[in-house]
Design an enzyme around this catalytic site. Sequence first.
Site, PDB file in Angstrom:
ATOM      1  N   ASP A   1      -4.179   7.871  -4.088  1.00  0.00           N
ATOM      2  CA  ASP A   1      -4.164   6.772  -5.057  1.00  0.00           C
ATOM      3  C   ASP A   1      -2.702   6.464  -5.388  1.00  0.00           C
ATOM      4  O   ASP A   1      -1.998   7.303  -5.954  1.00  0.00           O
ATOM      5  CB  ASP A   1      -4.927   7.227  -6.310  1.00  0.00           C
TER       6      ASP A   1
ATOM      7  N   THR B   1      -3.428  -0.382  -5.970  1.00  0.00           N
ATOM      8  CA  THR B   1      -2.095   0.075  -6.389  1.00  0.00           C
ATOM      9  C   THR B   1      -1.197   0.313  -5.178  1.00  0.00           C
ATOM     10  O   THR B   1      -0.018  -0.028  -5.190  1.00  0.00           O
ATOM     11  CB  THR B   1      -2.221   1.377  -7.201  1.00  0.00           C
ATOM     12  N   THR B   2      -1.781   0.895  -4.118  1.00  0.00           N
ATOM     13  CA  THR B   2      -0.982   1.160  -2.911  1.00  0.00           C
ATOM     14  C   THR B   2      -0.539  -0.162  -2.290  1.00  0.00           C
ATOM     15  O   THR B   2       0.626  -0.336  -1.928  1.00  0.00           O
ATOM     16  CB  THR B   2      -1.816   1.976  -1.904  1.00  0.00           C
TER      17      THR B   2
ATOM     18  N   ASP C   1     -11.468   3.997  -9.962  1.00  0.00           N
ATOM     19  CA  ASP C   1     -11.153   2.773  -9.211  1.00  0.00           C
ATOM     20  C   ASP C   1     -12.409   1.943  -8.970  1.00  0.00           C
ATOM     21  O   ASP C   1     -12.399   0.722  -9.117  1.00  0.00           O
ATOM     22  CB  ASP C   1     -10.501   3.122  -7.860  1.00  0.00           C
TER      23      ASP C   1
END
Length: 565
Positions: A67, A100-101, A396
């Site tokens: 994550d 997020t990545t 998530d």
Amino acid sequence: MSIQASSGGIPVVILRDGAQQTKGRDAQKNNITAAKLIAEIIHTSLGPRGMDKMLVDSLGDVTITNDGATILKEIDVQHPAAKMLVEISKATDNEVGDGTTSAVVLAGALLENAESLILQDVHPTIIVDGYRKAAHKTIELLAKIADKVSPTDKEVLERIARTSMQTKLVRRDSSNLSDMVVKAVVAVAEKKDDGYTVDIDDIKVEKKAGGSIKDSVLTKGIILDKEVVHSGMPKKIDKAKIALINTALEIDKTEFDAKINISNPQQMKSFLDEENKMIKNMVDKVIASGANVLLCQKGIDDMAQHYLAKAGILTVRRIKESDLAKLAKATGARLVSNLDDLFEKDLGIAEIVEERKIETDRWVFVEGCKHPKAVTILVRGGSQRVVDEVERSVHDALMVVKDVMENPLIVAGGGAPETYAATKIREWAKSLEGREQLAVEKFADSLEVIPITLAENAGMDPIDTLTSLRSKQLKGNKWTGIDAMKGQVVSMHSSDIFEPLSVKNQIISSATEAACMILRIDDVIAIAKSSGPPGGEGGMGGGMGGMGGMGGMGGMGGMPPMDME
């Protein structure tokens, strides 16, 4: 000492001893390189074939995750420009929960492409303007190709949750978990005039190592990580009537010093009897309300426990305030601060309240609430590391389902929307004049870093994959993307890979903003911290953040900067 010469050639001291300044190209290069390095660390974790990172902190605690936000939070980034990428991953995590990545990888690509333009003497301001226009255009394009869905269509919501979990450790169990996630979000969603709102805080995620991921369960109610206070109380109550109180069932100690003069044992006895009577009085009020379960935020006196056990009331004490608020939402009870105010109408209802043993702990389950506005997901897994990662994956998934319920528009996953937007942006760039056109083209190249990275991580040839992806999209199928699990370029409809539009918008806007902010910096001034005796004040560059002023501590050169935030 930083000495600046004025136009008359007279040296002027502006900055304090030990301050450092990097200007112009050097500053930009330094910042861009730092941001690129962060993106490089993260990019191997993108997508379903992404790798995990093992992060070991100073105490030796281990975190294993892919994550993006968690990785960046744990590695404690020191470089100020790199910190901006950490911030966008945090913001994306809080706002939409997923992507997020991608946000960090995209920001890294935008900066890398900008660097090549800066070397060709394109002014950073022009690049920034071009990027902003292109981001705006991309968001418009995505809105056009997004599909509108029904916010309560469980099948669509499950697909979205599954796609989010495909990239995580829990991929094998994603169908079971996504079913729970969707039920949980639908249970706590509240209908408003223009759609639904979901407060993720109403979904409690409890985790306990042991069992396997398959043993995770969704409870229509709340799980408390506390045990029943007294061994003489019932451990299970059906058709529970629940009193929630946030006052203590004990005699308050006086705030001020008070002396009681007792001259004979009789007075002592009557004093203790009076105390007992007051406590029994409190317990009687609970009994009179008809409650058979008492959940209390504060402490409960031993004597009160005795009376409650005698009355057969299952009692739990020292419950967190946030949990009590969730219990009130789940059971329909009213939180009472004054026992005189406790009546039957204030009680909540649950089918069953029971203490169960989970691993070595005893927890109290409040289950079977009719229309709970708060629910609990109990996450299990083989070890603590696994459970932690499952919890992050569930967070998530909860967030993406919430995103779709609140804004029911979805796009394909697998790099499809990015590739589509990149092609369209390139065409649009031709209509622009001047050097902005170059910046917009670079923006399109940067968007394609998402499909390229997905392909790389899946062991596919990135260039072949991208050309095949482009040609298939140009033939008119804009939903074509990379199915990393099969290692093929296929229509995402057939692979059931979908993402919320709001996640994509957030990724693009936050990555662009971060990149533009870093590009506009042309001067980095690092100020020394202390004004003590000179020596060893290397500012930021020295890695010591100016601890030299502490005299005699020269041997601490290996310490990280103390506080650079």
